[in-house]
Each structure stands twice: as structure tokens, then as C-alpha cells.
Design a protein around this motif. Structure first.
Motif, PDB file in Angstrom:
ATOM      1  N   LEU A 273     -28.783  48.802   5.440  1.00 17.38           N
ATOM      2  CA  LEU A 273     -28.939  47.337   5.344  1.00 17.38           C
ATOM      3  C   LEU A 273     -30.093  46.864   6.226  1.00 17.38           C
ATOM      4  O   LEU A 273     -30.820  45.947   5.874  1.00 17.38           O
ATOM      5  N   ASN A 274     -30.257  47.516   7.394  1.00 22.97           N
ATOM      6  CA  ASN A 274     -31.362  47.140   8.305  1.00 22.97           C
ATOM      7  C   ASN A 274     -32.719  47.531   7.734  1.00 22.97           C
ATOM      8  O   ASN A 274     -33.655  46.748   7.752  1.00 22.97           O
ATOM      9  N   TYR A 275     -32.816  48.785   7.267  1.00 28.07           N
ATOM     10  CA  TYR A 275     -34.122  49.321   6.867  1.00 28.07           C
ATOM     11  C   TYR A 275     -34.434  49.093   5.390  1.00 28.07           C
ATOM     12  O   TYR A 275     -35.590  49.193   4.977  1.00 28.07           O
ATOM     13  N   GLY A 276     -33.402  48.844   4.582  1.00 30.90           N
ATOM     14  CA  GLY A 276     -33.613  48.642   3.154  1.00 30.90           C
ATOM     15  C   GLY A 276     -33.750  49.960   2.397  1.00 30.90           C
ATOM     16  O   GLY A 276     -33.698  51.041   2.977  1.00 30.90           O
ATOM     17  N   ILE A 277     -33.918  49.847   1.089  1.00 31.30           N
ATOM     18  CA  ILE A 277     -34.104  51.014   0.209  1.00 31.30           C
ATOM     19  C   ILE A 277     -35.599  51.164  -0.055  1.00 31.30           C
ATOM     20  O   ILE A 277     -36.282  50.183  -0.320  1.00 31.30           O
ATOM     21  N   VAL A 278     -36.077  52.402   0.047  1.00 29.55           N
ATOM     22  CA  VAL A 278     -37.497  52.667  -0.233  1.00 29.55           C
ATOM     23  C   VAL A 278     -37.596  53.397  -1.565  1.00 29.55           C
ATOM     24  O   VAL A 278     -36.914  54.400  -1.785  1.00 29.55           O
ATOM     25  N   MET A 279     -38.450  52.888  -2.446  1.00 32.93           N
ATOM     26  CA  MET A 279     -38.643  53.512  -3.759  1.00 32.93           C
ATOM     27  C   MET A 279     -39.980  54.235  -3.800  1.00 32.93           C
ATOM     28  O   MET A 279     -40.990  53.721  -3.321  1.00 32.93           O
ATOM     29  N   THR A 280     -39.978  55.448  -4.373  1.00 25.61           N
ATOM     30  CA  THR A 280     -41.221  56.215  -4.517  1.00 25.61           C
ATOM     31  C   THR A 280     -41.272  56.788  -5.935  1.00 25.61           C
ATOM     32  O   THR A 280     -40.318  56.658  -6.698  1.00 25.61           O
ATOM     33  N   GLY A 281     -42.387  57.454  -6.248  1.00 27.88           N
ATOM     34  CA  GLY A 281     -42.548  58.070  -7.573  1.00 27.88           C
ATOM     35  C   GLY A 281     -43.141  57.084  -8.567  1.00 27.88           C
ATOM     36  O   GLY A 281     -43.032  55.861  -8.405  1.00 27.88           O
ATOM     37  N   VAL A 303     -41.088  49.031  -2.764  1.00 27.25           N
ATOM     38  CA  VAL A 303     -41.794  50.202  -3.282  1.00 27.25           C
ATOM     39  C   VAL A 303     -42.751  50.666  -2.192  1.00 27.25           C
ATOM     40  O   VAL A 303     -43.476  49.862  -1.609  1.00 27.25           O
ATOM     41  N   ALA A 304     -42.743  51.951  -1.889  1.00 31.36           N
ATOM     42  CA  ALA A 304     -43.601  52.501  -0.829  1.00 31.36           C
ATOM     43  C   ALA A 304     -45.080  52.333  -1.190  1.00 31.36           C
ATOM     44  O   ALA A 304     -45.426  52.177  -2.363  1.00 31.36           O
ATOM     45  N   ASP A 305     -45.934  52.371  -0.162  1.00 33.80           N
ATOM     46  CA  ASP A 305     -47.380  52.391  -0.433  1.00 33.80           C
ATOM     47  C   ASP A 305     -47.703  53.721  -1.121  1.00 33.80           C
ATOM     48  O   ASP A 305     -47.155  54.755  -0.752  1.00 33.80           O
TER      49      ASP A 305
END
Length: 340
Positions: A273-281, A303-305
Motif C-alpha cells: 500500500l505504501n509503495y504501490g504496484i509497479v508494472m513492467t513489460g 508503469v515503470a520507466d
């Protein structure tokens, strides 16, 4: 000393990272073969342009399906070609780190190891895709804090919660970019009675595909074969139609994300909850998919860089720890990266 290289052996794209240089090669994982002589004609981008356009004696093959090797010999020759292109002529065989889906079986794992060794690797190590994606996205995975990564590639979607350098909970499903394309082909066939190819479906996905309504609807004209008359036909497809076309694969991914959250220990849920979900691909670039996941899970999602390169960058960064990793079918994430 031989070079150390990291390979993101993707269903759709192969990226090669050379230590000290970064990503040196990014090519579609497609091979064109002459059936009569069994000779490889083209590999990568040039072979991709042949997909669906070859004469009878030439076939353009994607040797990886759903994130794993489906045609061993072709994959081996493709790997040889990419390793040679990345390293040039080498006196010492390179050490290679290859990333694999987190749900890979021992048999599939062994196939990757054998192919890499036969392709010229001195030693081969494996790393799970979500771990590599997290490292590539700039997450410090060695800390006792939970991070959630959703890596949507061409063949598989890997969802994992990572803490202290290892995977706590993970799920790997064979629904990703390729299934988006298949869903678009089925939709155009059902709704418009027009048959389109894979490359056209991919173009539709990139230009008008969405998982969340666009602020301004977009249109695209596509050419295909009319199934009723057998003649060429042009149809206009809108982004609103894509919400309907892509519903099934998107729901499968959302379901797996929720399933992983359900299995996650409560302490780590607080971290997520603090850091969130990171999406890649590459699949994470589908318009609005991050907003949809955030809307369903109530967890901030970003979405990640450079999402397409994340896994390759993470695989490359893991080369720094190569000296403390036992060789072979032991995934890097199962080893403590930070050793005294």
C-alpha cells in the motif's frame, strides 16, 4: 576474461545486456528457416517482416511460446546468433544470466540451461522475471520490505511480491501480449466478418487498444479478408470496441493480481500500500491498464520507466552478484544477493 551477459529471452523480443555496455541488442524473437535445406535465413527484425508473408519453402517461426521454449533447435540457433552478435568473436566463452517466468517447470528450466550452454555460454544462471523486473525498475529488493511487480510480456504475465531478495508469493499465467492479439483477431472475425493477421492485430492493439475508456475515442482502418465474399475489405475499428475485444485476457490478469494479493502476508500488504504496484513489460503499455488495476485493487499502480527494457536491465544488474551464485538451475532470487 570472458564477457558477462544477461539475456531477456522473451516470447516476443530478445534483449541482450553486456556488462559495462548496457543493452546492446533488442530484436524480435523470430527466425526464418528454409524448409528444404534447414538453413536459417534471417533472425530478428528481418525475420519478423516475413511473418505471414513467406513462400512455401520458407517458414518464419517464433520458437518461444508462452514464455518457454517450444522449438528447442530453433531457439538454440537463435541464441547462438544473438550471443555471437553481442560478444563478437570471443576467446573465452561468456557467463550468461537468463531470465525465466516464475512458474517455469524443471523440464523447461533444464531446456533453457542446455540451450544456453550449447549456444556458447561458459556458465548459465537463471533469474525469475519479476525479480529481474523489480531490479530493473530501480527497486532495492534486498530490504525486508514488500514490493509488488506485475510483468506483462509477450507470452506470460508474472505477478510477484518480493521481499529480502526473494519471491514471497508469485503467480505466472500464460495470458499476455500474444493473447491480446488473439482476442483482437477473434473479435474482428466475429464482429466484422473479416480475417486479419497477427501483425495487423498488434498494430490495432498499439494504436487504439485500451483497458480503460480513452478521453477521446480513436479510430483505425485495417485491411483484411472478408469471410463472406473472400475478397479484401477495409474496416474501421474504434478504441471503444477494444474494451469489449480485450475483456477476457484483461480479466484473467486482474484475477491473478487479486489472487496474489489474497495470498500475501498481512505485514507485506502494508508495504505494498505504501509503495504501490509497479508494472513492467510491453503489455503494461496497454492504455489504461494501470488505472484499471488501481481501480480494482485500491492500490496505487504505476508503469515503470522503460518498461520493455526493465527485465533486461535487471538481468544485467544481477551480473554484479554473479560471483556469489551457485551455477545451474538455481534461480538467483533464491540466493541471498547480499552476502558478507
Amino acid at each position: 576474461m570472458g564477457k558477462d551477459i544477461g539475456i531477456d529471452l522473451g516470447t516476443a523480443t530478445v534483449l541482450v545486456y553486456v556488462k559495462g555496455k548496457g543493452i546492446v541488442l533488442k530484436e524480435p524473437s523470430v527466425v526464418a528457416i528454409d524448409r528444404n535445406t534447414d538453413r536459417i535465413l534471417k533472425v530478428g527484425r528481418e525475420a519478423q517482416q516475413m511473418l505471414g508473408r513467406t513462400p512455401g519453402n520458407i517458414t518464419a517461426i517464433r520458437p518461444l511460446r508462452d514464455g518457454v521454449i517450444s522449438q528447442y533447435d530453433v531457439t538454440l540457433r537463435m541464441l547462438q546468433y544473438f550471443i555471437r552478435r553481442a560478444c563478437g568473436s570471443f576467446l573465452f566463452r561468456p557467463r550468461v544470466v537468463i531470465c525465466v517466468p516464475s512458474g517455469i517447470t524443471e523440464v523447461e528450466e533444464r531446456a533453457v540451461l542446455d540451450a544456453a550452454t550449447q549456444a556458447g555460454a561458459r556458465r548459465t544462471y537463471l533469474i525469475e522475471e519479476p525479480v529481474a523486473a523489480a531490479i530493473g525498475a530501480g527497486i532495492d529488493i534486498s530490504m525486508p520490505k514488500g514490493h509488488m511487480v506485475v510483468d506483462i510480456g509477450g507470452g506470460t504475465t508474472d505477478i510477484a511480491v518480493i521481499s529480502m531478495g526473494g519471491v514471497v508469493v508469485s503467480e505466472s499465467i500464460k495470458v499476455a501480449g500474444d493473447k491480446f492479439d488473439e482476442a483482437i483477431i477473434r473479435y474482428v472475425r466475429r464482429k466484422h466478418n473479416v480475417l486479419i493477421g497477427e501483425r495487423t492485430a498488434e498494430e490495432i492493439k498499439i494504436k487504439v487498444g485500451c483497458a480503460w475508456p480513452r478521453d477521446e475515442p480513436r479510430m483505425i482502418e485495417v485491411k483484411g479478408r472478408c469471410l463472406l465474399r473472400g475478397l479484401p475489405r477495409v474496416v474501421r475499428i474504434s478504441s471503444l470496441e477494444m474494451l469489449d475485444a480485450l475483456e477476457d485476457p484483461i480479466q484473467a490478469i486482474i484475477g491473478s493480481v487479486c489472487s496474489v494479493i489474497e495470498q500475501t502476508p498481512p505485514e507485506l500488504i502494508g508495504d505494498i500500500l505504501n509503495y504501490g504496484i509497479v508494472m513492467t513489460g510491453g503489455g503494461s503499455l496497454l492504455y489504461g491498464l494501470d488505472r484499471l488495476i488501481a481501480n480494482v485493487t485500491h492500490i496505487r499502480t504505476r508503469v515503470a520507466d522503460h518498461p520493455v527494457s526493465c527485465v533486461a536491465i535487471g538481468t544485467g544488474k544481477s551480473l554484479d552478484h554473479i560471483s556469489v551464485i551457485p551455477e545451474g538451475a538455481i534461480n538467483i532470487s533464491r540466493q541471498r544477493l547480499e552476502r558478507p
